[in-house]
Design a protein around this motif. Sequence first.
Motif, short mmCIF file in Angstrom:
data_model
loop_
_atom_site.label_atom_id
_atom_site.label_comp_id
_atom_site.label_asym_id
_atom_site.label_seq_id
_atom_site.Cartn_x
_atom_site.Cartn_y
_atom_site.Cartn_z
N SER A 11 0.70 -1.16 0.09
CA SER A 11 -0.02 -0.04 0.09
C SER A 11 1.01 1.18 0.04
N LYS A 12 0.75 2.38 -0.81
CA LYS A 12 1.34 3.47 -1.05
C LYS A 12 0.68 4.49 -0.32
N TYR A 13 -0.87 4.50 -0.17
CA TYR A 13 -1.49 5.67 0.31
C TYR A 13 -2.46 5.23 1.43
N GLY A 14 -2.48 4.16 1.70
CA GLY A 14 -2.92 3.59 2.91
C GLY A 14 -4.55 2.92 2.62
N SER A 15 -5.19 3.08 1.41
CA SER A 15 -6.19 2.42 1.18
C SER A 15 -6.29 0.65 1.03
N GLN A 41 8.97 -1.17 -0.02
CA GLN A 41 9.09 -0.28 -1.27
C GLN A 41 10.29 -0.69 -2.07
N PRO A 77 -2.16 -1.90 -4.75
CA PRO A 77 -3.07 -1.02 -5.58
C PRO A 77 -2.69 -1.05 -7.04
N GLY A 115 -7.01 4.67 -8.43
CA GLY A 115 -7.30 6.30 -7.93
C GLY A 115 -8.75 6.41 -8.69
N SER A 165 -10.04 4.99 -4.59
CA SER A 165 -9.68 6.12 -3.72
C SER A 165 -9.56 7.72 -3.91
N ARG A 168 -6.71 11.93 -5.65
CA ARG A 168 -5.80 12.31 -4.69
C ARG A 168 -5.62 11.61 -3.25
N HIS A 169 -6.22 10.20 -3.73
CA HIS A 169 -6.30 9.18 -2.85
C HIS A 169 -6.85 9.59 -1.55
N ASP A 170 -7.86 10.45 -1.41
CA ASP A 170 -8.31 11.01 -0.33
C ASP A 170 -9.68 10.41 -0.04
#
Length: 198
Positions: A11-15, A41, A77, A115, A165, A168-170
Amino acid sequence: MQAYVLVLYYSKYGSTKEMAHLIAQGVESTGMLAKIRTVPQLATVVTEAAPSIPEEGDIYATLDDLQHCSGLALGSPTRFGNMASEMKYFWDQTTSLWLNGALHNKPACVFGSSGSMHGGQESTLLTMLPPLFHHGMLILGLTNANPALSNTKSGGTPYGATHVSGPRHDQSLSQDEKSLCIEQGKRLGEVALQMLKK
């Protein structure tokens, strides 16, 4: 050693990490232990060796974690419709397990995040399947028994749980996406338990 299902993700952004923990929750609802692991990574240039245990978060998977699991949930992802190179690199190191058939007839499933709705989430799941087929694993998807699979307006496929996600993966996981993650983990845990009884 207690039997367990390995929930292996990058996971890069947490999702994808959040999805992994929800899938583990579903696995453990069946009475099966879930072991959550990630992969490090990659860097194109190595200037110093990375620690074998990350400073925070879930610890890195080893081939022993994979070899001794009773089932596997694999998550990544999306990278242009493909699994992340970090996960691919991990699987490229599993030849010894392939040679001795360590994963034959063990149940497995895949999950991932992208994304955008059309960011390649389904093709990413499909790219994670060939290593599992080569290792002789039994592949599980999601059934339409869970209404969330038909009702979702974001992630979720018959191939496995997914999440959108946002660029902006937010965007947080929707209730449907969360439900499908837990359901996928539950199904995997139930099948792993059945296989242990044989």
